[in-house]
Design a protein around this motif. Structure first.
Motif, PDB file in Angstrom:
ATOM      1  N   ARG A   2      -1.220  50.535  36.067  1.00 40.97           N
ATOM      2  CA  ARG A   2      -1.294  49.252  35.363  1.00 40.97           C
ATOM      3  C   ARG A   2      -2.393  48.391  35.997  1.00 40.97           C
ATOM      4  N   TYR A   3      -3.373  48.050  35.182  1.00 43.00           N
ATOM      5  CA  TYR A   3      -4.515  47.276  35.650  1.00 43.00           C
ATOM      6  C   TYR A   3      -4.384  45.814  35.237  1.00 43.00           C
ATOM      7  N   GLY A   4      -4.673  44.918  36.166  1.00 38.71           N
ATOM      8  CA  GLY A   4      -4.849  43.502  35.852  1.00 38.71           C
ATOM      9  C   GLY A   4      -6.335  43.207  35.938  1.00 38.71           C
ATOM     10  N   ILE A   5      -6.928  42.774  34.829  1.00 39.59           N
ATOM     11  CA  ILE A   5      -8.388  42.634  34.788  1.00 39.59           C
ATOM     12  C   ILE A   5      -8.747  41.183  34.480  1.00 39.59           C
ATOM     13  N   ILE A   6      -9.550  40.606  35.362  1.00 39.83           N
ATOM     14  CA  ILE A   6      -9.943  39.202  35.217  1.00 39.83           C
ATOM     15  C   ILE A   6     -11.458  39.092  35.317  1.00 39.83           C
ATOM     16  N   SER A   7     -12.008  38.000  34.771  1.00 38.64           N
ATOM     17  CA  SER A   7     -13.452  37.800  34.826  1.00 38.64           C
ATOM     18  C   SER A   7     -13.787  36.311  34.756  1.00 38.64           C
ATOM     19  N   ASP A   8     -15.001  35.978  35.166  1.00 38.04           N
ATOM     20  CA  ASP A   8     -15.546  34.629  34.959  1.00 38.04           C
ATOM     21  C   ASP A   8     -14.582  33.527  35.403  1.00 38.04           C
ATOM     22  N   ILE A   9     -14.253  33.574  36.675  1.00 41.17           N
ATOM     23  CA  ILE A   9     -13.358  32.581  37.276  1.00 41.17           C
ATOM     24  C   ILE A   9     -14.115  31.268  37.514  1.00 41.17           C
ATOM     25  N   HIS A  10     -15.385  31.404  37.893  1.00 40.25           N
ATOM     26  CA  HIS A  10     -16.284  30.246  37.999  1.00 40.25           C
ATOM     27  C   HIS A  10     -15.728  29.104  38.843  1.00 40.25           C
ATOM     28  N   GLY A  11     -15.219  29.457  40.010  1.00 39.19           N
ATOM     29  CA  GLY A  11     -14.826  28.438  40.976  1.00 39.19           C
ATOM     30  C   GLY A  11     -13.665  27.560  40.553  1.00 39.19           C
ATOM     31  N   ASN A  12     -12.914  28.007  39.552  1.00 36.49           N
ATOM     32  CA  ASN A  12     -11.768  27.231  39.060  1.00 36.49           C
ATOM     33  C   ASN A  12     -10.482  27.780  39.695  1.00 36.49           C
ATOM     34  N   LEU A  13     -10.139  27.218  40.862  1.00 41.31           N
ATOM     35  CA  LEU A  13      -8.990  27.727  41.617  1.00 41.31           C
ATOM     36  C   LEU A  13      -7.648  27.485  40.917  1.00 41.31           C
ATOM     37  N   PRO A  14      -7.403  26.300  40.320  1.00 40.29           N
ATOM     38  CA  PRO A  14      -6.126  26.131  39.612  1.00 40.29           C
ATOM     39  C   PRO A  14      -5.931  27.183  38.516  1.00 40.29           C
ATOM     40  N   ALA A  15      -6.996  27.510  37.790  1.00 36.92           N
ATOM     41  CA  ALA A  15      -6.887  28.528  36.730  1.00 36.92           C
ATOM     42  C   ALA A  15      -6.626  29.906  37.337  1.00 36.92           C
ATOM     43  N   LEU A  16      -7.335  30.239  38.427  1.00 36.21           N
ATOM     44  CA  LEU A  16      -7.157  31.545  39.070  1.00 36.21           C
ATOM     45  C   LEU A  16      -5.728  31.702  39.581  1.00 36.21           C
ATOM     46  N   GLU A  17      -5.206  30.646  40.185  1.00 34.65           N
ATOM     47  CA  GLU A  17      -3.847  30.743  40.736  1.00 34.65           C
ATOM     48  C   GLU A  17      -2.802  30.934  39.634  1.00 34.65           C
ATOM     49  N   SER A  18      -2.995  30.273  38.502  1.00 33.68           N
ATOM     50  CA  SER A  18      -2.065  30.457  37.376  1.00 33.68           C
ATOM     51  C   SER A  18      -2.118  31.884  36.843  1.00 33.68           C
ATOM     52  N   VAL A  19      -3.329  32.427  36.754  1.00 35.63           N
ATOM     53  CA  VAL A  19      -3.491  33.791  36.240  1.00 35.63           C
ATOM     54  C   VAL A  19      -2.866  34.799  37.215  1.00 35.63           C
ATOM     55  N   LEU A  20      -3.119  34.626  38.516  1.00 31.30           N
ATOM     56  CA  LEU A  20      -2.555  35.562  39.496  1.00 31.30           C
ATOM     57  C   LEU A  20      -1.031  35.495  39.496  1.00 31.30           C
ATOM     58  N   ALA A  21      -0.481  34.294  39.305  1.00 33.03           N
ATOM     59  CA  ALA A  21       0.975  34.152  39.233  1.00 33.03           C
ATOM     60  C   ALA A  21       1.511  34.887  37.994  1.00 33.03           C
ATOM     61  N   ALA A  22       0.800  34.769  36.882  1.00 37.49           N
ATOM     62  CA  ALA A  22       1.228  35.456  35.650  1.00 37.49           C
ATOM     63  C   ALA A  22       1.146  36.978  35.825  1.00 37.49           C
ATOM     64  N   LEU A  23       0.125  37.444  36.539  1.00 41.19           N
ATOM     65  CA  LEU A  23      -0.040  38.892  36.735  1.00 41.19           C
ATOM     66  C   LEU A  23       1.015  39.458  37.684  1.00 41.19           C
ATOM     67  N   LYS A  24       1.541  38.604  38.576  1.00 38.31           N
ATOM     68  CA  LYS A  24       2.570  39.048  39.522  1.00 38.31           C
ATOM     69  C   LYS A  24       3.771  39.659  38.808  1.00 38.31           C
ATOM     70  N   SER A  25       4.131  39.091  37.642  1.00 37.16           N
ATOM     71  CA  SER A  25       5.302  39.571  36.901  1.00 37.16           C
ATOM     72  C   SER A  25       4.964  40.784  36.031  1.00 37.16           C
ATOM     73  N   GLN A  26       3.719  41.242  36.097  1.00 40.34           N
ATOM     74  CA  GLN A  26       3.280  42.340  35.219  1.00 40.34           C
ATOM     75  C   GLN A  26       3.236  43.694  35.942  1.00 40.34           C
ATOM     76  N   LYS A  27       3.738  43.751  37.174  1.00 44.85           N
ATOM     77  CA  LYS A  27       3.767  45.012  37.937  1.00 44.85           C
ATOM     78  C   LYS A  27       2.395  45.700  37.969  1.00 44.85           C
ATOM     79  N   ILE A  28       1.402  44.948  38.381  1.00 41.57           N
ATOM     80  CA  ILE A  28       0.028  45.461  38.413  1.00 41.57           C
ATOM     81  C   ILE A  28      -0.166  46.372  39.629  1.00 41.57           C
ATOM     82  N   ASP A  29      -0.791  47.541  39.409  1.00 38.73           N
ATOM     83  CA  ASP A  29      -1.122  48.454  40.512  1.00 38.73           C
ATOM     84  C   ASP A  29      -2.534  48.209  41.035  1.00 38.73           C
ATOM     85  N   PHE A  30      -3.397  47.735  40.144  1.00 42.06           N
ATOM     86  CA  PHE A  30      -4.826  47.703  40.470  1.00 42.06           C
ATOM     87  C   PHE A  30      -5.442  46.455  39.840  1.00 42.06           C
TER      88      PHE A  30
END
Ligand code: ZN
Length: 241
Positions: A2-30
């Motif tokens: 299971r891949y979690g794929i992200i792009s174009d974060i552009h220094g937006n830490l609040p957005a990155l943290e929300s996305v990583l939190a959402a991916l945590k519940s997705q059982k990502i391997d990579f």
């Protein structure tokens, strides 16, 4: 896998943290990041360190190359150039060393990935039209390739030589076909939807989905304003443009 794929974060830490939190519940391997971790937003250093900590692979985008002086910023618009110059002064030597290690492309047995296009990845071209996709598909030797760069999520499929753009959403991958999946942008969406986009791909079930998650837009805007970066970079976050 299971891949979690992200792009174009552009220094937006609040957005990155929300996305990583959402991916945590997705059982990502990579975790795979397709580049442009910096530029535009107020937290380039924090975003580089977070990606380094969380992602197995991170690619270089045009903003990384610009910060490293590997790309002439004459092709950037004024706001982007100002953000690159600001980012260069804000990144630690350690972060720049990490960024300098990021490759332009990635491939394993199941997928390929690039920031812009497989044609001349170092030119960071924008894959906007299905017509351009034919040359892209010609360079693919895996059934699926993930891209970013346009900040507009879309799935382009090739079936019996026919190329079609499918709206962002969830799809079952047909092993007979091939796919280019633009995962959209975490930190500066430009498809009219201000919510960060991210992708989950399950190579076992052949399910691919582009998802959106809420985050504190006002906080990201405040950080950009306080950093003295161009006002449009903060305003556009609320517009998704
Ligand atoms: Zn970008």
């Amino acid at each position: 896998m299971r891949y979690g794929i992200i792009s174009d974060i552009h220094g937006n830490l609040p957005a990155l943290e929300s996305v990583l939190a959402a991916l945590k519940s997705q059982k990502i391997d990579f975790y795979l990041c397709l580049g442009d971790v910096v530029g535009y937003g107020a937290s380039p250093e924090e975003c580089v360190m977070s990606v380094e900590q969380n992602a197995q692979v991170c690619l270089s985008g045009n903003h990384e190359w610009a910060v490293l002086n590997k790309l002439d910023t004459a092709v950037f618009n004024d706001d982007a150039r100002e953000a690159v110059d600001w980012t260069r002064t804000r990144l630690s030597a350690q972060a720049k060393e990490r960024i300098a290690q990021w490759p332009l492309t990635y491939k394993n047995d199941e997928l390929m990935a690039v920031h812009g296009t497989l044609q001349n990845p170092e030119q960071f071209m924008y894959l906007m039209y299905t017509g351009q996709a034919r040359d892209f598909f010609a360079l693919m030797d895996r059934p699926i390739c993930f891209v970013g760069h346009t900040h507009v999520p879309v799935v382009i499929s090739e079936s019996h030589g026919q190329v079609a753009a499918l709206p962002s959403g969830e799809y079952e991958i047909d092993p007979q076909n091939r796919y280019i999946v633009n995962v959209g942008s975490v930190g500066q969406p430009r498809d009219g939807n201000p919510l960060p986009a991210f992708c989950v791909y399950d190579s076992q079930t052949k399910h691919v989905g582009i998802h959106r998650v809420a985050y504190d837009i006002a906080q990201a805007q405040r950080q950009i304003d306080e950093a003295g970066l161009p006002g449009f970079l903060s305003r556009r976050l609320a517009l998704g443009q």
